[in-house]
Each structure stands twice: as C-alpha cells, then as structure tokens.
Design a protein around this motif. Sequence first.
Motif, PDB file in Angstrom:
ATOM      1  N   GLN A   1       0.545  15.403  -6.872  1.00  0.00           N
ATOM      2  CA  GLN A   1       1.417  14.282  -7.377  1.00  0.00           C
ATOM      3  C   GLN A   1      -0.250  13.757  -8.314  1.00  0.00           C
ATOM      4  O   GLN A   1       0.569  12.568  -9.200  1.00  0.00           O
TER       5      GLN A   1
ATOM      6  N   HIS B   1       1.410  19.539   1.500  1.00  0.00           N
ATOM      7  CA  HIS B   1       2.619  18.623   0.802  1.00  0.00           C
ATOM      8  C   HIS B   1       3.217  19.172  -0.245  1.00  0.00           C
ATOM      9  O   HIS B   1       2.977  19.008  -1.183  1.00  0.00           O
TER      10      HIS B   1
ATOM     11  N   ASN C   1       3.863  17.774   5.825  1.00  0.00           N
ATOM     12  CA  ASN C   1       5.103  16.626   5.487  1.00  0.00           C
ATOM     13  C   ASN C   1       6.025  17.225   5.741  1.00  0.00           C
ATOM     14  O   ASN C   1       7.218  17.846   4.333  1.00  0.00           O
ATOM     15  N   GLU C   2       7.157  16.610   5.298  1.00  0.00           N
ATOM     16  CA  GLU C   2       8.854  16.574   5.188  1.00  0.00           C
ATOM     17  C   GLU C   2       9.049  18.099   5.208  1.00  0.00           C
ATOM     18  O   GLU C   2       9.918  18.250   3.958  1.00  0.00           O
TER      19      GLU C   2
ATOM     20  N   HIS D   1      10.762  13.151   6.966  1.00  0.00           N
ATOM     21  CA  HIS D   1      11.712  12.584   5.981  1.00  0.00           C
ATOM     22  C   HIS D   1      12.757  11.827   6.880  1.00  0.00           C
ATOM     23  O   HIS D   1      13.278  12.906   7.566  1.00  0.00           O
TER      24      HIS D   1
ATOM     25  N   TYR E   1      12.985   6.152   2.535  1.00  0.00           N
ATOM     26  CA  TYR E   1      13.608   5.738   1.265  1.00  0.00           C
ATOM     27  C   TYR E   1      15.048   5.148   1.629  1.00  0.00           C
ATOM     28  O   TYR E   1      15.624   4.854   0.408  1.00  0.00           O
TER      29      TYR E   1
ATOM     30  N   GLU F   1       5.508   6.937   4.575  1.00  0.00           N
ATOM     31  CA  GLU F   1       5.970   6.592   3.352  1.00  0.00           C
ATOM     32  C   GLU F   1       6.926   5.719   2.947  1.00  0.00           C
ATOM     33  O   GLU F   1       7.676   5.327   3.781  1.00  0.00           O
TER      34      GLU F   1
ATOM     35  N   TRP G   1       4.332   3.995  -1.003  1.00  0.00           N
ATOM     36  CA  TRP G   1       4.734   5.480  -1.619  1.00  0.00           C
ATOM     37  C   TRP G   1       5.141   5.108  -2.792  1.00  0.00           C
ATOM     38  O   TRP G   1       6.206   4.300  -2.615  1.00  0.00           O
TER      39      TRP G   1
ATOM     40  N   GLU H   1       6.089  13.110 -10.036  1.00  0.00           N
ATOM     41  CA  GLU H   1       7.506  13.215  -9.173  1.00  0.00           C
ATOM     42  C   GLU H   1       8.372  14.967  -9.376  1.00  0.00           C
ATOM     43  O   GLU H   1       9.041  14.346  -9.629  1.00  0.00           O
ATOM     44  N   TRP H   2       7.839  15.571  -8.484  1.00  0.00           N
ATOM     45  CA  TRP H   2       8.469  16.760  -8.321  1.00  0.00           C
ATOM     46  C   TRP H   2       9.399  17.403  -9.670  1.00  0.00           C
ATOM     47  O   TRP H   2       8.613  16.925 -10.809  1.00  0.00           O
TER      48      TRP H   2
ATOM     49  N   PHE I   1       7.325   5.203  -8.829  1.00  0.00           N
ATOM     50  CA  PHE I   1       6.814   4.857  -8.279  1.00  0.00           C
ATOM     51  C   PHE I   1       5.483   4.344  -7.538  1.00  0.00           C
ATOM     52  O   PHE I   1       5.635   3.753  -6.276  1.00  0.00           O
TER      53      PHE I   1
HETATM   54  C1  FCB Z   1       8.864  12.457  -0.501  1.00  0.00           C
HETATM   55  C2  FCB Z   1       8.070  12.999  -1.096  1.00  0.00           C
HETATM   56  C3  FCB Z   1       6.752  12.258  -2.133  1.00  0.00           C
HETATM   57  C4  FCB Z   1       7.679  11.432  -3.259  1.00  0.00           C
HETATM   58  C5  FCB Z   1       8.458  10.681  -2.542  1.00  0.00           C
HETATM   59  C6  FCB Z   1       9.343  10.020  -3.517  1.00  0.00           C
HETATM   60  O1  FCB Z   1      10.353  12.613  -0.393  1.00  0.00           O
HETATM   61  O2  FCB Z   1       7.174  12.867  -0.157  1.00  0.00           O
HETATM   62  O3  FCB Z   1       6.077  13.528  -2.580  1.00  0.00           O
HETATM   63  O4  FCB Z   1       7.915  12.870  -3.861  1.00  0.00           O
HETATM   64  O5  FCB Z   1       9.494  11.265  -1.977  1.00  0.00           O
END
Ligand code: FCB
Length: 424
Positions: free
Chosen positions: A19, A114, A158-159, A215, A277, A326, A361, A368-369, A377
């Motif tokens: 990212q 990640h 990660n997640e 997450h 989030y 995050e 974060w 952002e993917w 962000f």
């Molecule tokens: C999370 C991800 C991170 C980013 C945030 C907004 O799910 O770990 O890479 O995309 O969301």
Amino acid sequence: MAAISLAGCELGVATAATQIEGGNADTNWHRWAKLPGQVADNTSPTRAADHWNRVDSDIELLQRLGVKHYRMGLEWARIEPAPGVYDTAAIDHYVDELKKLKAAGIKPLVTLHHFSNPGWLESTGGWLKAHTIGVFERYVHRVVEAFEDLATDWITVNEPNVYALKGFIEGEWPPGRKSLADGVKVMEHLAYAHIIAYKLIHDMQPAANVGAAHHLRVFRPAQAWNPVDQASSAAQEWLFQSALVRAMSAGKFLPPFKQPKYIRPGRYYDFHGINYYGPSEVHFLSNGAGKGVPVNDLGWEIYPQGLAELAKRIHKAYPGPIYITENGTADANDSFRPLFIFDHLKAALESGAPIARFYHWCFTDNWEWTEGESARFGLLGLDYDTQERVWRDSAAFYADISANNGVTEDAYTRWVASRSYRYS
Ligand code: FCB
C-alpha cells in the motif's frame, strides 16, 4: 472533562508494504490491478506513496509525529522473487530501514504477510494449497535470520478473515474465487501458518514478541427480534472471527476447520492485534452499516464503543496484552478524523482491557486495495502526482497526543470539539 491520559498505552502508526512502497514487484495485487474493472479508479500499487524511495524523509515525519512504534509490512515478492531465490539487495533495504528506525528511537512491528503474495506463489495455488505453509515458513526463517535483533516485534499474518472473504468467498480481491469451502480452507491454512511462524520465530529469537492482526467486528442482528437475523449474525461472527481467533490463539481448530495433525492446543500469541473499523449489522445473509448511523467516506459505520467491547471480550477469552494494530477511517477532507481518533482512543483506554499500544491506520494516504487511490486513510495526506506529504490537522492532533501522553483540554478544544460525523 474531555482530557484523556494514555497511561501505559504507547502510540504508533501502521502501514503495509503493497500500500505504500510503490514499485513493480510481481505480486498478486500488481497482477489484479492490471485486470480491467477490478480497481475503482484503475490505479495500481506501482505508484502508491513511493515509500521505497522515501524511507529517510518518511522516518523524519514519524519523528515529527512523535510516535514510539511503527508497524510496517514486508513485500514477500521483493524478498523472494522466484521460489527459493532470495534478493539480498531487497533484504538489505529492509535491514537499512530497520537500522534507521532504531536510530530514530522508533520500534518496528513487522508484518510478514499482509494480503500480498509473490506472483509465482499465486500461480501455483497460493493459500488454497497446504504446501504454501511450508513455503511461508522458509521465507519467515530467511527474514528473521537476516534481521537479527533489529526486529523482535512481529505480526505473522494480517486479517486472514478479510483476505479469505474478499479473495475466496466474495471474489472481489485476487484470486477472485467465489467459494465458501475455499474461503474456509484458506483461513485454516493461514491459521496453521501463523502457529508455525509463531513457533519458528520463538525458536530463533529469545526476545521475540509475536502475534497476529485480527480484523474484528461487532455483529448485531438488524432486527433484534428476528430469529433469522439472530442466527445469521451468530453464524457470521463464528465463521468470520471467533473460530479463527480460537484456532490461531489457542491451537484449537473447531468446525468448520479441521484440527491439523501436528498442531496441539497451546498458547500461540504474545499479544493480540486488533484491527478495528466498525460493526456489522446482519440482515439474513447480508451484512453492512445500520441506518441513520455515523459513516465514513466509504459508508462504513462508525461505532467507537465496539472497540472497547471487542478488546474486553478478547482479553477475557485469551488473556494477554492487546495492541490495536489498526484503527482509522476514510476521510478525504480530514473533516471528522480527529473526532474519530478521540472517540476510539477514549473507548479503548476506558475499556479496562490492557491496551498496550495503539497504531493509527494509516501513516499516510496510500493505495487502498480495490479502492485504489480513492480512499484516504492517512494521518498525513498525499498528493500522488508530486508525492508531497500533507500535514493534516489529524497529524497535528496525533503529534500533540504523543507529546502530552494524552489528549489535553486544549487539544480537545483545538482539534476535536467543533467536529461532527456525517450520518447515513
Ligand atoms: C484493513 C487492512 C488495511 C487497510 C484498512 C483500511 O482491513 O488491513 O490494509 O486496507 O483495512
């Protein structure tokens, strides 16, 4: 009283390699971004925040923020560009970054996986294949050996739930599969890989401090009285997070997972990483934001209390230190982010759970993917064309919290008091 004290909680900021680094590594995401229509604004990770070439000036910005911790990711495809072939120049680059962080008095928390895989790994089935666990173990070994004692704080994965959901169940992320069974398999493999990496790192480093970044969401039935919503909410919560956290933290793989032959129940975490989030309101099979609730630029519901609920719950089930690995929001105009930070920090600190670190974060706007460059962000803004970093109010506020070990009344009045959320 608006003031809050951080007490023992230390601040950091978080990033992920794909990212922020920029560049043309052959990853699943670089490939995915080339497919028409997959990324909202047709951008690719090639540009991102060009961090690879801006390590020095970015570390100066971290110092200006006054953070004690920096969560950074490694791009596996740079380190191992072909199976079993390691690029020493790429490894040296990360070693150099770690040395510079050390000189700056900032402690790295290094994420080993990640969301991004080398393209060659993706081509041979990636995380759908149990074989990948051993390939990951070999990569982890190489990295830990090379970093010596420059990094002792690690996030293995990660997640895994988001990775499996988006890439294997919903099909919106690479590799674009749509199969519940595949998603379950991938989570199982990533949970197994976490435990293998946890053990390996501890064998190699006496001072290792290892966890995963989970997450976590608060699930609630859209209609509290509706038994279908209740059942669906409970099932989604189990499948998306509870079963996975249990497998990864305690080595207990309950259905839908199968217990791996060589994994015994035990304790496989030194800390719990929580990425938070917002909540999920469940109506039958769907899941999203509630109605008439505060939302961010992406329509994600804002519910600070959820962070406190989850931190308490996880600590009760698996006692140990908690790092918020995050927490942040998409807010292009930085209109409510300081309020978001204040509300979440306050909820976390007042939860009573042992929250030792809090990583915002993200450090800067980034790639952002599948939202590409359209979701912002960053504590710091980013002009993608010039790569200029913009010191937002949120950055000033965060730096003030670091400097004062909490939010002072003055800081609250200056950055938070006049802000409000938008409602859906
Ligand atoms: C999370 C991800 C991170 C980013 C945030 C907004 O799910 O770990 O890479 O995309 O969301």
